[in-house]
Design a protein around this motif. Structure first.
Motif, PDB file in Angstrom:
ATOM      1  N   LEU B 442       0.698  -0.320 -29.085  1.00 59.85           N
ATOM      2  CA  LEU B 442      -0.364   0.277 -28.279  1.00 59.85           C
ATOM      3  C   LEU B 442      -1.716  -0.129 -28.837  1.00 59.85           C
ATOM      4  CD1 LEU B 442       0.760   3.967 -27.610  1.00 59.85           C
ATOM      5  CD2 LEU B 442       0.183   2.263 -25.879  1.00 59.85           C
ATOM      6  N   PRO B 443      -2.659  -0.473 -27.978  1.00 57.92           N
ATOM      7  CA  PRO B 443      -3.995  -0.788 -28.502  1.00 57.92           C
ATOM      8  C   PRO B 443      -4.566   0.438 -29.206  1.00 57.92           C
ATOM      9  CG  PRO B 443      -3.868  -1.211 -26.133  1.00 57.92           C
ATOM     10  CD  PRO B 443      -2.616  -0.522 -26.504  1.00 57.92           C
ATOM     11  N   ASP B 444      -5.144   0.218 -30.377  1.00 58.42           N
ATOM     12  CA  ASP B 444      -5.697   1.354 -31.116  1.00 58.42           C
ATOM     13  C   ASP B 444      -7.204   1.340 -31.047  1.00 58.42           C
ATOM     14  OD1 ASP B 444      -4.868   2.840 -34.354  1.00 58.42           O
ATOM     15  OD2 ASP B 444      -5.654   3.665 -32.494  1.00 58.42           O
ATOM     16  N   LEU B 445      -7.783   2.451 -31.446  1.00 57.82           N
ATOM     17  CA  LEU B 445      -9.232   2.571 -31.435  1.00 57.82           C
ATOM     18  C   LEU B 445      -9.810   1.935 -32.693  1.00 57.82           C
ATOM     19  CD1 LEU B 445      -9.483   6.312 -30.339  1.00 57.82           C
ATOM     20  CD2 LEU B 445      -9.667   4.285 -28.900  1.00 57.82           C
ATOM     21  N   GLU B 446     -10.968   1.282 -32.521  1.00 60.51           N
ATOM     22  CA  GLU B 446     -11.638   0.672 -33.672  1.00 60.51           C
ATOM     23  C   GLU B 446     -11.965   1.741 -34.708  1.00 60.51           C
ATOM     24  OE1 GLU B 446     -15.189  -1.866 -33.202  1.00 60.51           O
ATOM     25  OE2 GLU B 446     -14.513  -2.088 -31.139  1.00 60.51           O
ATOM     26  N   SER B 684      -2.668  -2.071 -16.443  1.00 66.41           N
ATOM     27  CA  SER B 684      -1.814  -3.032 -17.152  1.00 66.41           C
ATOM     28  C   SER B 684      -2.605  -4.291 -17.491  1.00 66.41           C
ATOM     29  CB  SER B 684      -0.612  -3.418 -16.285  1.00 66.41           C
ATOM     30  OG  SER B 684       0.160  -2.288 -15.981  1.00 66.41           O
ATOM     31  N   ALA B 685      -3.359  -4.762 -16.501  1.00 69.81           N
ATOM     32  CA  ALA B 685      -4.158  -5.975 -16.739  1.00 69.81           C
ATOM     33  C   ALA B 685      -5.168  -5.735 -17.858  1.00 69.81           C
ATOM     34  CB  ALA B 685      -4.868  -6.387 -15.455  1.00 69.81           C
ATOM     35  N   MET B 686      -5.736  -4.511 -17.913  1.00 73.12           N
ATOM     36  CA  MET B 686      -6.705  -4.190 -18.975  1.00 73.12           C
ATOM     37  C   MET B 686      -6.029  -4.244 -20.344  1.00 73.12           C
ATOM     38  SD  MET B 686      -9.909  -3.465 -18.245  1.00 73.12           S
ATOM     39  CE  MET B 686     -10.568  -2.297 -19.405  1.00 73.12           C
ATOM     40  N   ILE B 687      -4.812  -3.710 -20.413  1.00 69.78           N
ATOM     41  CA  ILE B 687      -4.093  -3.721 -21.695  1.00 69.78           C
ATOM     42  C   ILE B 687      -3.850  -5.155 -22.134  1.00 69.78           C
ATOM     43  CG2 ILE B 687      -1.904  -3.169 -22.823  1.00 69.78           C
ATOM     44  CD1 ILE B 687      -1.843  -0.577 -21.315  1.00 69.78           C
ATOM     45  N   GLY B 694     -11.050 -10.705 -26.774  1.00 74.06           N
ATOM     46  CA  GLY B 694     -11.890  -9.983 -27.732  1.00 74.06           C
ATOM     47  C   GLY B 694     -12.210  -8.554 -27.319  1.00 74.06           C
ATOM     48  N   LEU B 695     -11.757  -8.163 -26.155  1.00 70.53           N
ATOM     49  CA  LEU B 695     -12.050  -6.808 -25.676  1.00 70.53           C
ATOM     50  C   LEU B 695     -11.320  -5.794 -26.562  1.00 70.53           C
ATOM     51  CD1 LEU B 695     -13.674  -5.961 -23.155  1.00 70.53           C
ATOM     52  CD2 LEU B 695     -11.517  -5.608 -21.992  1.00 70.53           C
ATOM     53  N   SER B 696     -12.003  -4.723 -26.935  1.00 71.10           N
ATOM     54  CA  SER B 696     -11.349  -3.733 -27.794  1.00 71.10           C
ATOM     55  C   SER B 696     -11.739  -2.341 -27.349  1.00 71.10           C
ATOM     56  CB  SER B 696     -11.760  -3.956 -29.258  1.00 71.10           C
ATOM     57  OG  SER B 696     -13.146  -3.723 -29.406  1.00 71.10           O
ATOM     58  N   ALA B 764     -23.202  -0.021 -24.965  1.00 71.11           N
ATOM     59  CA  ALA B 764     -22.936  -1.433 -24.677  1.00 71.11           C
ATOM     60  C   ALA B 764     -21.443  -1.671 -24.480  1.00 71.11           C
ATOM     61  CB  ALA B 764     -23.478  -2.316 -25.811  1.00 71.11           C
ATOM     62  N   SER B 765     -20.614  -1.078 -25.345  1.00 69.89           N
ATOM     63  CA  SER B 765     -19.170  -1.317 -25.223  1.00 69.89           C
ATOM     64  C   SER B 765     -18.629  -0.619 -23.975  1.00 69.89           C
ATOM     65  CB  SER B 765     -18.435  -0.840 -26.476  1.00 69.89           C
ATOM     66  OG  SER B 765     -18.436   0.561 -26.550  1.00 69.89           O
ATOM     67  N   LEU B 766     -19.190   0.553 -23.649  1.00 70.58           N
ATOM     68  CA  LEU B 766     -18.754   1.253 -22.433  1.00 70.58           C
ATOM     69  C   LEU B 766     -19.061   0.396 -21.206  1.00 70.58           C
ATOM     70  CD1 LEU B 766     -17.761   3.982 -21.129  1.00 70.58           C
ATOM     71  CD2 LEU B 766     -20.173   4.565 -20.915  1.00 70.58           C
ATOM     72  N   GLY B 767     -20.272  -0.160 -21.184  1.00 70.06           N
ATOM     73  CA  GLY B 767     -20.669  -0.993 -20.052  1.00 70.06           C
ATOM     74  C   GLY B 767     -19.735  -2.181 -19.871  1.00 70.06           C
ATOM     75  N   LEU B 768     -19.378  -2.844 -20.957  1.00 66.48           N
ATOM     76  CA  LEU B 768     -18.537  -4.039 -20.879  1.00 66.48           C
ATOM     77  C   LEU B 768     -17.141  -3.707 -20.362  1.00 66.48           C
ATOM     78  CD1 LEU B 768     -18.415  -7.051 -21.522  1.00 66.48           C
ATOM     79  CD2 LEU B 768     -17.613  -6.469 -23.813  1.00 66.48           C
ATOM     80  N   VAL B 769     -16.538  -2.676 -20.946  1.00 65.62           N
ATOM     81  CA  VAL B 769     -15.172  -2.306 -20.548  1.00 65.62           C
ATOM     82  C   VAL B 769     -15.142  -1.864 -19.084  1.00 65.62           C
ATOM     83  CG1 VAL B 769     -13.510  -0.428 -20.841  1.00 65.62           C
ATOM     84  CG2 VAL B 769     -14.210  -1.790 -22.806  1.00 65.62           C
TER      85      VAL B 769
END
Lengths: 220, 814
Positions: B442-446, B684-687, B694-696, B764-769
């Motif tokens: 599972l993707p984890d939080l930075e 799913s595509a986001m995961i 590089g998206l996190s 900035a990260s919210l905007g990108l995601v």
């Protein structure tokens, strides 16, 4: 031959300008290098000195005689003043040991915990190369007075606190250190004259390990 | 209404919107946006409230050697003090002379405040039978000539008042020097500003600009006088610098994001529709929505936080969707605004409702800043729906289709994915995601992510340099202990000391420094004042002995100052029960560690050096409601833990609520499942993108997930309803609602994407995601959903849409 006074004035001005502290010039560096090379290859040194002090916080001048031994190979030093020794300071590792035989007391301090201006700075040893010199001192300039060079410096780092100028006094004939002068920020000064300098002096290990039997540890 | 020229409307509405934006007041207090129950946040808040001085600027000087740094600092200080009405006072590392002159009152107070047993030892040294012997010992030490710092100080302090290490807790005199680095090349000065209200970031910014001008002038003069021999670097940091930068960045971010969003959306509209009049009215409507929302927001919330800066751009991107849908459908309304509202109104209202619900669900989040942003956007979309339906719709119906206009319009080329590809992707992407999850987990939080840290901030860079120079890799963490009375404060400090010692034994903490000696202790002071009363009369004897021992007037000055201070302090104890230190240096030194707040709270500031600063075990071991540490390291860990809990607390109820709403929207289980499946597909595509690009994810942008789900549902609602209206005609739906969704999705992505350049990392990260997520939702809704719709509703009618595509000239495609 008659020399025009204006020419002499120019020479005086020029020499003053050239020798003024704060602006080290190429010739100054040469003097320093020659002095440093005289320190090279020396394994140990013993210096007998006579020190006079003019401290702003004291009403009168004071003075003292003493001896310092430095072993470059193991980094040990011993400082001793008075005859018999009134105070002995030995160091070279992680701590400095201050011993007062008259009081039968001693104190251990962490090396570097108390900044050491003046003669105590030599406890780290005399620089033996330009890189060592430049690591510890900023060269302000070199003056000549008779047979003596005065290498004016500002110590770097914490050793510079309260010190406005630290001067190595060098004999112009053999480029050996013959004294140290210290000028403090508060206007105090200390002049130390080396009455005897012995290179590669005998420095047995016991010199740097004074016998503390019967002594009490304290804080001076 | 349509007789008014749109440019005039644009100018008037634009002026109103600009006025609304200018009236907005931003709060630069970043802690209001973090969960208030976290000890770390409380620590930061209390540190800011009780020990952060709004007007105290920290000036740093760095040079190659200590002497140059010291000289530069003295020179710079002189220049700043001389600047008219800019600086009221300054504090820096003092020379021995200066310490002797100004340190006496602080030493006197520290001794008066000390443990009576320690004070008794000092008094013992001053007794007639001991003082002469002690003085002679000092003279003997001076005679040795082994001059170290202690000897230097004792020349001005023959009676040893400065031997206070045991009293203040530094036995060997060691410890970080707050104003100078170990090698002396980095020096710090605290400068007290004056002349402005430093709680107003705009005033602080103006003041800082003047200070920077003075510093720049000094730097030029210093460089001219000293050339390359003594280059110095000056840094400015501290509260006024942070306030000015944060506030200015926020204003800039909002301005840039709104302007760039408006410009890009306008460009997009022009590319797609090649018309200016509808564009002008659309922009006017968007500005009106912004102005009304800011007005309501200002009344409801007062100052806006740095996160709310993002709401405007997001709102622009969402509100324009409703206008575009109206504009596209208006082409076929025959000029009847009421008919238009009947036709697309339900879709817009349901879309606005689902979007508002999603943004309002952020109130369940632990981040108050995010809640505020969500509320503003929710208000904004509601206002947007109303303004568009009742303000823009009547204007939109006046724009009729003309043949030339159709030819100039952007056309969606092709039918997108083929049926086969739509099926492959429908199955393949989720399977690929499952495989990716198996491989990468599972993707984890930075970790160690700080959402509100401002990037490229000169004051933040200067602050980090200061920490590194003075403290190296070990940065002690400020800890605030509070109480409602002085007595209770001492009790809290004692209890804190016990907890800290236990934590040291357990290996959680390396070291802690408490300010107890600097906290006024009425009990100590009363006892010591009684003892002192008998000694004050000995001043003349002691001064005589100092002179007789060989000290000059300068050598006796500190002793004189201490006795003078004691006389005043003893009077203070008798009058008020305890005395506070007098003198600039003394007051300033104590005020850095102890305050009596305006709110009746007594606060003390200590430091703690944890073994592992990012872990939370040490925080839990030592924190109580009265003692909290301002720990950035463990805050990141705490936020991640909290956000993981929030995902369940926010996401699950939101999905349930949205599902219930979808039941009422579709009243068809296939369409309900299709809509939810589109969401899952995009997720799913986001995961996959998170795993392989590089998206996190971090504790902040993870909160964008509900927003993505809400807007994704919005697209699927519009497309499914359009497909229902035209009997499943993919080509017709794509030409009509598809183009609208293309514009909506792209404009929303622009709105969010414009935040990617924001100065706050979190924004900035919210905007990108969100930009990436919205684009995925859009692609799914326009090019995949119609195929899937036909697959589940008309599995046999696979030829019909192709015939419609070929024969209908009105819907011809290139």
């Amino acid at each position: 031959m008659r020399i025009h006074p204006l020419f002499i004035s120019c020479l005086v001005v020029a020499s003053t300008f050239l020798s003024s502290p704060g602006k080290a010039v190429a010739g100054d560096t040469e003097v320093v290098e020659r002095w440093l090379s005289s320190n090279g290859g020396v394994g140990s040194i013993m210096i007998e000195f006579s020190q006079s002090r003019s401290l702003r916080s004291l009403a009168a001048l004071s003075g003292q005689k003493g001896t310092i031994w430095i072993n470059y190979n193991n980094g040990n030093f011993r400082w001793e003043t008075g005859e018999p020794a009134a105070t002995i300071v030995v160091g070279g590792g992680s701590e400095i040991l201050i011993v007062r035989p008259g009081q039968k007391k001693y104190e251990r301090r962490k090396s570097g915990s108390s900044n050491s201006p003046g003669i105590a700075a030599l406890a780290d040893g005399l620089p033996q190369s330009m890189s060592q010199f430049q690591a510890k001192y900023k060269l302000l300039g070199v003056r000549k007075d008779g047979e003596t060079y005065f290498i004016d410096t500002e110590p770097k780092g914490s050793a510079s606190k309260e010190i406005s100028k630290f001067t190595f006094v060098i004999h112009s004939g053999n480029y050996r250190l013959v004294g140290i002068e210290l000028d403090m920020q508060d206007g105090s000064s200390m002049h130390t004259v080396f009455t005897k300098v012995e290179l590669d002096a005998a420095t047995p290990g016991s010199l740097f390990r004074p016998d503390l039997s019967g002594y009490q540890e304290t804080k001076f | 209404m349509t007789r008014i020229h749109p440019i005039i409307v644009l100018i008037v509405v634009g002026a109103i919107a600009a006025f609304s934006v200018m009236r907005v007041k931003f709060s630069a207090n970043l802690f209001e946006m973090l969960p208030a129950d976290l000890p770390e946040v409380q620590g930061m808040d209390r540190l800011n409230r009780y020990f952060s001085r709004d007007g105290q600027l920290i000036v740093t000087v760095k040079s190659d050697d200590a002497a140059s740094s010291a000289a530069a600092m003295v020179s710079l200080e002189k220049r700043l003090i001389e600047a008219p009405k800019l600086v009221s006072d300054s504090f820096r590392d003092l020379s021995l002379n200066e310490i002797v002159k100004e340190g006496g009152s602080l030493l006197a107070w520290l001794w008066l405040n000390a443990e009576p047993s320690d004070f008794a030892k000092l008094m013992d040294r001053l007794k007639e039978e001991n003082s002469t012997a002690n003085l002679n010992q000092v003279i003997t030490n001076l005679q040795d000539g082994f001059f170290d710092q202690d000897i230097m100080v004792s020349t001005y302090d023959p009676l040893g008042f400065s031997k206070i290490g045991d009293v203040v807790g530094h036995e060997d005199g060691s410890g970080p020097d707050a104003m100078i680095s170990a090698d002396g090349t980095f020096q710090v000065m605290y400068v007290e500003g004056m002349g402005v209200d430093f709680s107003d970031y705009r005033a602080a910014a103006k003041w800082l600009k003047e200070v920077k001008a003075v510093v720049a002038e000094w730097e030029s003069e210093w460089a001219a006088d000293h050339g390359a021999t003594s280059p110095v670097t000056v840094g400015l940091t501290g509260t006024p610098a942070f306030m000015a930068e944060v506030g200015a960045e926020m204003e800039w971010d909002m301005t840039i994001s709104v302007i760039s969003t408006m410009l890009l959306i306008s460009l997009l509209f022009w590319i797609m529709h090649r018309k200016t009049r509808p564009l002008s009215w659309l922009i006017a409507a968007m500005l009106m929505i912004l102005a009304i929302t800011l007005l309501i927001g200002g009344v409801l919330f007062g100052d806006l936080s740095v996160m709310s800066v993002g709401f405007a751009a997001i709102l622009m991107g969402l509100a324009v969707d409703y206008g575009i849908v109206l504009y596209r459908e208006a082409m076929d309304s025959n000029g009847d605004a009421r008919a238009l509202r009947r036709s697309v109104g339900p879709g817009i209202i349901w879309g606005a409702a689902t979007t508002a619900v999603v943004f309002l669900s952020l109130n369940l989040s632990s981040l108050p800043g995010l809640s505020e942003m969500g509320n503003l956007v929710a208000i904004g979309v509601a206002v947007g729906a109303v303004v568009m339906l009742y303000g823009f719709a009547p204007v939109a119906v006046s724009f009729t289709r003309d043949a030339a206009g159709v030819d100039r319009e952007f056309h969606l080329s092709g039918l997108g994915f083929t049926r086969t590809w739509a099926k492959i992707l429908a199955i393949g992407v989720p399977i690929a995601t499952l495989i990716s999850l198996e491989i990468k987990g599972l993707p984890d939080l930075e970790a160690n992510f700080h959402p509100f840290r401002i990037r490229e901030s000169p004051s933040m860079i200067a602050w980090h340099d200061l920490q590194h120079e003075l403290r190296g890799d070990d940065s002690p963490i400020p800890t605030v202990v509070t109480a409602s009375s002085l007595t209770e404060l001492h009790e809290q400090l004692a209890a804190f000391d016990t907890r800290v010692k236990k934590a040291e034994q357990d290996g959680l903490i390396k070291q802690a420094v408490l300010p107890t000696p600097f906290i006024p202790n009425p009990t100590h002071q009363a006892a010591n004042a009684a003892t002192l009363a008998g000694v004050l009369g000995q001043e003349d004897r002691l001064l005589g002995e100092i002179t007789a021992a060989g000290f000059s007037e300068e050598g006796a000055a500190l002793t004189k100052e201490i006795f003078t201070s004691w006389t005043g302090l003893v009077g203070g104890v008798a009058e008020k029960g305890y005395a506070m230190p007098t003198g600039n240096l003394a007051s300033w030194s104590v005020n850095r560690l102890y305050t009596e707040g305006d709110d009746g709270v007594y606060a003390a500031l200590g430091t703690v050096l944890p073994t592992h600063s990012r872990e939370r075990a040490w925080v839990e071991a030592i924190s109580t409601p009265q003692s909290v540490s301002a720990s950035l390291g463990s805050l990141g860990t705490a936020l991640n833990e909290r956000i993981r809990q929030d995902i369940l607390r926010v996401f699950v109820p939101m999905m349930i609520l949205l599902s219930v709403m979808l039941v009422f929207v579709f009243r068809n289980w296939r369409d309900l499942l299709l809509s939810l499946y589109c969401l899952g597909f995009s997720f799913s595509a986001m995961i996959l993108m998170t795993h392989w690009t590089g998206l996190s994810w971090n504790s902040f942008n993870i909160c964008g997930l509900p927003l993505l789900f809400g807007t994704g549902l919005d697209f699927s609602i519009h497309m499914i309803l359009a497909l229902r209206r035209n009997g499943g005609n993919v080509a017709e739906a794509r030409h009509g609602i598809g183009k609208a969704l293309l514009f909506c999705g792209t404009s929303s992505a622009i709105g969010f994407g414009s935040l990617a350049t924001a100065s706050a990392y979190g924004l900035a990260s919210l905007g990108l995601v969100c930009a990436v997520g919205i684009l995925l939702n859009m692609i799914t809704a326009i090019w995949l959903l119609p195929r899937w719709y036909r697959w589940i509703h008309f599995p046999q009618k696979i030829v019909a849409d192709k015939e419609t595509f070929v024969t209908d000239k009105k819907l011809s495609f290139r």
